[in-house]
Write an enzyme that holds these catalytic residues in place. Structure first.
Site, PDB file in Angstrom:
ATOM      1  CG  ASP A 147      -2.283   0.502   0.985  1.00  9.57           C
ATOM      2  OD1 ASP A 147      -2.405   1.377   0.126  1.00  9.57           O
ATOM      3  OD2 ASP A 147      -3.235   0.060   1.661  1.00  9.57           O
ATOM      4  CG  ASP A 162      -9.712   1.637  -1.060  1.00  7.85           C
ATOM      5  OD1 ASP A 162      -8.679   1.761  -1.738  1.00  7.85           O
ATOM      6  OD2 ASP A 162      -9.699   1.367   0.161  1.00  7.85           O
TER       7      ASP A 162
HETATM    8  C1  GAL Z   1      -6.229   1.030   1.398  1.00  8.59           C
HETATM    9  C2  GAL Z   1      -6.270  -0.012   0.296  1.00  8.59           C
HETATM   10  C3  GAL Z   1      -7.349  -1.011   0.661  1.00  8.59           C
HETATM   11  C4  GAL Z   1      -7.007  -1.652   1.992  1.00  8.59           C
HETATM   12  C5  GAL Z   1      -6.801  -0.590   3.067  1.00  8.59           C
HETATM   13  C6  GAL Z   1      -6.269  -1.186   4.372  1.00  8.59           C
HETATM   14  O1  GAL Z   1      -5.274   1.975   1.105  1.00  8.59           O
HETATM   15  O2  GAL Z   1      -6.543   0.628  -0.931  1.00  8.59           O
HETATM   16  O3  GAL Z   1      -7.484  -1.972  -0.357  1.00  8.59           O
HETATM   17  O4  GAL Z   1      -5.839  -2.426   1.850  1.00  8.59           O
HETATM   18  O5  GAL Z   1      -5.893   0.408   2.630  1.00  8.59           O
HETATM   19  O6  GAL Z   1      -6.072  -0.228   5.355  1.00  8.59           O
END
Ligand code: GAL
Length: 476
Positions: free
Chosen positions: A120, A180
Site C-alpha cells: 500500500d 478503493d
Molecule cells: C487502502 C487499500 C485497501 C485496503 C486498506 C487497508 O489503502 O486501498 O485496499 O488495503 O488500505 O487499510
C-alpha cells in the site's frame, strides 16, 4: 485469483477467519477454478509496533499460532498465502509500515512462507509527486523481496498515483489504478476524487474511497492496454456477494473485471455465500476470459453518454462496448448498459469491434462471418448452486460438483481447455454476424452481455488445418 478479507471484514482479521475461509474455497471448488491466494490485508500486527530487533510482529490474540502455521496450512490445502504492508511509515490503518525497513520486512514475509505481498501507499512521508520518486520507493521493496530468493508476487496499491500505469510493470505483478472500490454500480461519491475520464489529471492527488464500478471502468478505459502478461492493472477487489448491487450488476462487475484482466480477488464472506453470488464467480466461461493466455485486456471501442442514452437518477447513464483479441483468434465483446432503461437493441458493427486491427472497417476480420457465443448461457443453476452450498460435508460438495461436471482448472488448465475447445469455456452459440454486419443484443439496465465471437471459415479455404466444404462449414 484468490480472496482478500478487506471488503467484507476490514480490520476484523484472525487465524480462524483465514482458515475457515480457506476450507470453503477448497470445498466449494473455488480453488480448483483458480482462486488460490488467501490474502490477509491490514491490521494483522501488534499495536505496539516492531520488536526490539526492528521486526514486525503479528498480534497474538488474532494469530495465536503465528503466521508460518497459517501459510503451512494453506500450502497443505494447495493454496497460497498473501499478506499486506505499506510503503510508508504506517499502514493505512496505522500499524507499522515498511518504508525504510524493506530488507527486514521482506525477510519476515519470506520466513513466514508468504507468496504475495499487497503493498500500500499510506503515510509515504511525502515521497510522492513524480513517477520517479514513487517508482524508487516501491522498487526498494521489489528488490528486497527478490533478494530473499522466495517467489513473492508483488501487488502495488498506490491507487493510480504518479502514473503507475507507466512504471508499475517494471517492478510488480499488478498495480492498483484507482481509489478503493465500494459496493455500488454507478453512484458517484465525493470521496472518490478525480475526473475518471481524464487519466492524466495531475491534480488527481486523492484517489480516495467509494469508487463505483462505473467510475473504475471509466478510469481504466484510456490505460486498459497497459496491462501485459505478468503485470496487470488492478481494478480492486470484487464486491460480488456484498449485498449492495443487483444480480445483473454483480454479473457485469465480475465479467468486466475478468475481461479486463484485473486480478480477481473475491471480497465477500465465502462462508456465507448466496447461490446467486456463487454461480457468478464460478462461471468458467467468464473465468476463461480472465485466464486467456494472450493476457491482454479488452479495450473500449465505444462509449455513448449523449442525450440518446437513458440517464439514471445520478445522471451517469451511458453505454460502453469493449472488445479484445483472445489467444485462439476469437474476439471477446462486452455490451454494457449503465443507463436507467432497458435497451431492446444495443448494437455495434464489426468495423467498430475490430478497430484495433484497423479503423474504418479496414480490418480483414470485418470480411468474415462470426458465430456469437453467450458466455453467461451456462451459468450454474440456482438449485445446483444452492445444493452445493447446503451440502453437509466437503465430500458431498465434491460429489455434487462432479455431478454438475464443473470445470476444474487444477486438473485441466484454462489454456488447455481452450485449446481443446472444452464446451464449458465457450457458453452457447446464439447467432451469427455476417461479414460487414452488426452485432445486436438486448441489454437490461445496469447489466452487461458478454460474448465470444468465433470466426466461421469460408467455403474453399483451409482453416485450422481443415479444408472447408459446405458440410465442414455448417459444423462450425
Ligand atoms: C487502502 C487499500 C485497501 C485496503 C486498506 C487497508 O489503502 O486501498 O485496499 O488495503 O488500505 O487499510
Amino acid at each position: 485469483m484468490g480472496w482478500n478479507n478487506w471488503n467484507a471484514f476490514g480490520c476484523d482479521v484472525s487465524e480462524s477467519l483465514l482458515l475457515s475461509t480457506s476450507e470453503q474455497l477448497v470445498s466449494l471448488g473455488l480453488r480448483d477454478l483458480g482462486y488460490q491466494y488467501v490474502v490477509l490485508d491490514d491490521c494483522w500486527q501488534k499495536e505496539s509496533g516492531r520488536d526490539q530487533h526492528g521486526k514486525l510482529q503479528p498480534e497474538p490474540k488474532k494469530f495465536p499460532n503465528g503466521l508460518k502455521s497459517i501459510s503451512d496450512r494453506l500450502h497443505e490445502q494447495g493454496l497460497k498465502f498473501g499478506m499486506y504492508s505499506s510503503a510508508g511509515e504506517m499502514t493505512c490503518a496505522r500499524y507499522a509500515g515498511s518504508l525504510d525497513h524493506e530488507i527486514d520486512d521482506a525477510e519476515s514475509f519470506a520466513s513466514w512462507g508468504v507468496d504475495m505481498l499487497k503493498y500500500d501507499s499510506c503515510y509515504h512521508m511525502g515521497r510522492i509527486g513524480t513517477p520517479l520518486i514513487s517508482f524508487n520507493r516501491f522498487k526498494t521493496m521489489s528488490d528486497a523481496l527478490q533478494k530473499t530468493g522466495r517467489n513473492v508476487l508483488l501487488n502495488l496499491c498506490n491507487w493510480g498515483e504518479d502514473f503507475v500505469h507507466t512504471w508499475g510493470m517494471s517492478i510488480a505483478n499488478s498495480w492498483r489504478m484507482s481509489g478503493d472500490i465500494y459496493d455500488s454500480f454507478t453512484r458517484p461519491d465525493d470521496l472518490c476524487g478525480c475526473d475518471p475520464t481524464v487519466i492524466s489529471d495531475p491534480f488527481c492527488i486523492a484517489p480516495g474511497t467509494h469508487c463505483s464500478v462505473l467510475f473504475i471502468l471509466n478510469k481504466i478505459a484510456p490505460i486498459a492496454d497497459r496491462s501485459i502478461p505478468g503485470s496487470f492493472a488492478d481494478m480492486d477487489m470484487l464486491e460480488v456477494g456484498q449485498g449492495g448491487m443487483t444480480d445483473e450488476e454483480y454479473k457485469a462487475h465480475f465479467a468486466l473485471w475478468a475481461a479486463l484482466k484485473s486480478p480477481l480477488f473475491l471480497g465477500n464472506d465465502v462462508r456465507a455465500m448466496s447461490a446467486s453470488s456463487y454461480s457468478i464467480v464460478n462461471n468458467p466461461a467468464i473465468l476463461a476470459l480472465s485466464q486467456d493466455p494472450h493476457g491482454r485486456a479488452l479495450t473500449r471501442v465505444r462509449r455513448d453518454a449523449g442525450p440518446d442514452v437513458a440517464k439514471d437518477q445520478w445522471g451517469v447513464g451511458e453505454t460502453h462496448v469493449w472488445s479484445g483479441y483472445l489467444d485462439n483468434g476469437d474476439e471477446a465483446v462486452v455490451f454494457l448498459n449503465a443507463g436507467a432503461a432497458d435497451l431492446d437493441d444495443m448494437s455495434c458493427s464489426l468495423a467498430e469491434i475490430f478497430t484495433a486491427f484497423g479503423p474504418g472497417g479496414s480490418a480483414p476480420h470485418v470480411q468474415h462471418d462470426w458465430a456469437v457465443y453467450d458466455l453467461w448461457a451456462h451459468r450454474m443453476s440456482e438449485a445446483t448452486a444452492a445444493g452445493i452450498i447446503a451440502a453437509a460435508t466437503a465430500e458431498e460438495r465434491a460429489a455434487l460438483l462432479k455431478k454438475a461436471d464443473w470445470f476444474n482448472a487444477t486438473e485441466t488448465s484454462y489454456a488447455e481447455g481452450l485449446r481443446n475447445g472444452d464446451p464449458r469455456l465457450f457458453g452457447e452459440k446464439i447467432g451469427v454476424v455476417e461479414a460487414g454486419g452488426v452485432l445486436r443484443a438486448p441489454v437490461k439496465s445496469h447489466a452487461a452481455r458478454v460474448f465470444r465471437l468465433r470466426r466461421i471459415a469460408k467455403y474453399g479455404e483451409t482453416f485450422k488445418g481443415k479444408s472447408i466444404d459446405r458440410v465442414a462449414r455448417d459444423e462450425l
